[in-house]
Write a protein that holds these residues in place. Structure first.
Motif, PDB file in Angstrom:
ATOM      1  N   THR A  19       0.681  -1.048   0.458  1.00  0.00           N
ATOM      2  CA  THR A  19       0.055   0.032  -0.485  1.00  0.00           C
ATOM      3  C   THR A  19       0.392   1.166   0.078  1.00  0.00           C
ATOM      4  O   THR A  19       0.504   2.164  -0.973  1.00  0.00           O
ATOM      5  N   THR A  39      -5.582  -3.902   3.446  1.00  0.00           N
ATOM      6  CA  THR A  39      -6.124  -4.403   2.028  1.00  0.00           C
ATOM      7  C   THR A  39      -6.640  -6.168   2.235  1.00  0.00           C
ATOM      8  O   THR A  39      -6.335  -6.884   1.639  1.00  0.00           O
ATOM      9  N   ASP A  58      -3.729  -2.435  -6.311  1.00  0.00           N
ATOM     10  CA  ASP A  58      -3.260  -3.293  -5.895  1.00  0.00           C
ATOM     11  C   ASP A  58      -4.298  -4.234  -4.551  1.00  0.00           C
ATOM     12  O   ASP A  58      -5.524  -4.085  -4.419  1.00  0.00           O
TER      13      ASP A  58
HETATM   14 MG    MG Z   1      -1.776  -2.524   2.101  1.00  0.00          MG
END
Ligand code: MG
Ligand code: GDP
Length: 728
Positions: A19, A39, A58
């Motif tokens: 990230t 995430t 991501d």
């Molecule tokens: Mg992350």
């Protein structure tokens, strides 16, 4: 300008800095967390590289590409269905092997991969280095060093990804790893079947499908059946056959073999690519030369004995000066207060309880600081590791570890240590069981507070042989500690001993700053623990030995005697006669009052009550009170015995009158003296040590040690007293 937009995926293990890199690349502000699983959803952002517009995704952090978790499924779906132009696999460069496990799986899929070696700052801080050129050559994937947190390598990453994407132009080139003689032929066969039947054709390489069958991936197996029921069945049969074969021959499963070979491949890469701190060859050679002597079979132990001996000589020679200064300061404080305050309970509490107690503890601080300074020096040079190495073979026999030597020595393995820092030093032991056995037995050692007790008893029962007695006591303490350790390790602290990994780092010159910091940390911990608890305890002892007070009329009788004697002194002086004998009579009257008051106190009554129990060991009520006081602090034993034998205050440093008194006491024979020595070696650690033990191992073990040691001491004392009486 209508360049096609490229999609770049960011993959990696949880917490590898994905990230952070994503934010650096896209200028967005996704939440960066220092924990895994932040995430969960994939996130998209935009970046520009020259004229190119890039979509950056991501992905959730995963360790693998099997389809066990939601994160893994999401990452895999993105790779296969969205077919990114390139994937940037972010690796924690400091843990290359673990991180490459995911990277290799992405490479096996064939996606163009750029390896982002992130957190290179950490790697460099450790003095390590990674040969990125070699890594690129070995894996066929461009490797780029990054420090995502500082935005370093941002441009290089994008450039590598864009170049790779245009080079491959959408083609996937899967990595082929050998999975050994059992699986490779099966994989070949499967590859042919998958290809012939078009299973997931155009999406993933056929061999990868075979791998997923071998790993038992239900999603892929379903795709196989969908493409062709017959082919799917064939692939499943092949899988079952090789699985049965592996079970029979190696007792394992295909997916375990796959993981093994993957790790083998990765380890091979990591071994070549990671360069460890450049060591100074000259220093290593010197270190080896030194070890040839210092860990030599014969010379090694001799040098070790000498080093330990010097450690003590230095500690005491240097430590004596500040120790006496601190003690003198507290004595002065006590005297001043005594003179300034009116006689009464408060004065007695402050002088005998607070100042004497805290002074007793702080008096040890200079000694402890010097000892810790020298021990830190031995540790920092690397010599302690050698001591542990040499002693491990002996200690192992008793269920201990080479590293146990330090706690033993600090506790008083050579008379004069202290069990509080000794117990704290067990932290260096990594195995919980060996740590426990060490911390339970270290308090047997002859700490500085026990030394005056033994010296006084030696003077009473073995006059002129004090040195021999001290040596015997020290030896007995070691034998007791090792035997009890063995006993504990084969009963309540049972368990395998940890193998001793010979970690002998090259010798190193310690820095003064480092030594001072270590010394201060440890001494401060001792002062804090001892200072707070000893205060409470010494007040308690004081109360137990002061209350209840002598009834008015009995106290008055003693006072009258003293006053009468005092009057005679005055008279003799007035007539110019010799008054020394009369002055002694005054002192005797005062001491008799102290003895009576002590006997009447809670502690005294307990001592009397315990006589029935302790008679078989030869202990009378006076000894019993002293030993009770010793539960709180061993320093108390000699001074209490002095009061109980009606000597008034007995100075710990000069207990000669007490020795004479004991030697003359017919109800206290030499056999009882020996039994008492044994009891003091073995019985419960002092209260400050108990608290330190509870901190290290919990209250259960601290209390166990109190009960167990006292029971052991009692049995030993009874046996010794009875045996010695029979022999005499
Ligand atoms: Mg992350
Ligand atoms: P993710 O789980 O892979 O998304 O990892 P994050 O981006 O949340 O980062 C995890 C932790 O690593 C954070 O505390 C970051 O500040 C830290 N971090 C990221 N990149 C670097 C780097 O290059 N060097 C150092 N020292 N720390 C980093």
């Amino acid at each position: 300008m209508s360049e096609p937009r490229l999609t770049i995926g960011l993959a990696g293990n949880p917490n590898c800095g994905k990230t952070t890199l994503f934010n650096a690349l896209t200028g967005s502000h996704q939440h960066v967390g220092n924990w895994p699983g932040v995430t969960v959803e994939k996130k998209m952002g935009h970046a520009r590289h020259g004229e190119l517009e890039l979509d950056v995704v991501d992905l959730p952090g995963t360790y693998s590409l099997t389809a066990y978790s939601e994160e893994e499924k999401a990452a895999r779906r993105f790779l296969i269905e969205d077919r990114p132009a390139a994937v940037v696999d972010v690796l924690t460069a400091d843990a290359l092997e673990r991180n490459l496990y995911l990277a290799v799986q992405i490479m096996e899929l064939g996606v163009p991969v750029v390896l982002a070696l992130n957190m290179m700052d950490e790697v460099r801080k450790r003095g390590k280095d990674i040969d990125t050129g070699l890594l690129t050559r070995l894996t066929g994937c461009p490797a780029v060093e990054t420090v995502a947190r500082q935005g370093k390598g941002r441009r290089e990453i994008l450039e590598a990804a864009v170049n790779l994407a245009s080079e491959r132009a959408g083609a996937w080139i899967p990595l082929r790893i050998s999975y050994g003689p059992d699986l490779d032929p099966v994989l070949d066969e499967m590859e042919a079947i998958v290809e012939a039947n078009g299973i997931m054709a155009g999406k993933v390489p056929p061999r990868w499908v075979g791998l997923k069958y071998l790993e038992g991936d239900p999603g892929i197996m379903r795709r196989g059946r969908e493409a062709s029921d017959q082919a799917g069945e064939k692939l499943e049969k092949l899988t079952a056959k090789v699985a049965a074969h592996l079970k029979k021959t190696l007792g394992t499963t295909p997916d375990a073999i796959i993981a093994d070979y993957r790790y083998g491949y990765i380890a091979g890469i990591a071994r070549q690519v990671v360069r460890y701190p450049a060591v100074d060859q000259e220093r290593l050679r010197l270190s080896d030369h030194m070890d040839r002597v210092l860990t030599h079979q014969l010379a090694g132990p001799l040098v070790m004995a000498l080093v330990i001996y010097l450690l003590y000589i230095l500690t005491f020679a240097v430590g004596k000066v500040p120790m006496e200064a601190v003690q003198a300061a507290f004595a002065w404080l006590g005297k001043t207060l005594e003179a300034a305050m009116p006689e009464g309970q408060l004065r007695s509490l402050l002088v005998s309880g607070v100042i004497a107690g805290v002074g007793g503890v702080l008096g040890f601080v200079p000694l402890i600081m010097i000892m810790f300074f020298l021990l830190s020096a031995l540790e920092d040079t690397g010599y302690v590791a050698r001591m542990a190495y040499m002693l491990d073979r002996v200690f192992r026999i008793f269920g201990l570890h080479g590293t146990s030597v330090l706690p033993f020595i600090v506790s008083g393995g050579i008379a004069g240590g202290c069990a509080v820092p000794g117990v704290m030093a067990t932290r260096a032991l990594r195995s919980p069981k060996e740590k426990l056995a060490t911390l339970l037995t270290a308090p047997f050692m002859t700490c500085g507070a026990k030394v005056p007790v033994f010296l006084m008893l030696a003077a009473a029962f073995f006059p002129g042989k004090e040195a021999a007695v001290m040596s015997a006591v020290t030896l007995a303490a070691w034998v007791a500690a090792l035997c009890v350790a063995k006993l504990l390790r084969s009963t309540v602290v049972k368990g395998e001993s940890t193998p001793f990994v010979m970690e002998l780092p090259p010798y190193r010159m310690p820095t003064l700053r480092g030594l001072c910091i270590h010394t201060w940390e440890r001494s401060w911990e001792y002062m804090r623990k001892a200072g707070t608890i000893i205060l409470a305890i010494s007040v308690l002892i004081w109360a137990a030995m002061t209350f209840p007070q002598l009834p008015q009329e009995r106290a008055a009788a003693f006072d009258q005697r003293a006053e009468a004697a005092q009057a005679q002194v005055e008279e003799a002086k007035a007539q110019g006669l010799e008054s020394a004998a009369l002055e002694d009579a005054v002192k005797a009257a005062e001491a008799a009052k102290s003895e009576e008051a002590l006997r009447n106190s809670f502690a005294g009554r307990a001592g009397v009550a315990l006589e029935g129990l302790t008679a078989p060991a030869g202990f009378n009520w006076r000894v019993n009170i002293a030993l009770l006081g010793g539960f709180a602090a061993k320093e108390v034993i000699v001074s209490t015995l002095g009061t109980a034998y009606s000597l008034g205050e007995v100075d710990t440093k000069d207990a000669a009158p007490l020795s004479e008194m004991l030697a003359r006491d017919e109800s206290f024979p030499r056999a009882a003296g020996i039994a008492l020595i044994a009891f003091v070696i073995l019985y419960a650690p002092c209260s400050v040590t108990i608290v330190a033990m509870a901190k290290e191992a919990g209250w259960r073990w601290a209390l166990f040690s109190m009960g167990f040691n006292t029971a052991l001491a009692y049995v030993a004392a009874v046996v010794i007293f009875q045996a010695a009486r029979l022999l005499a």
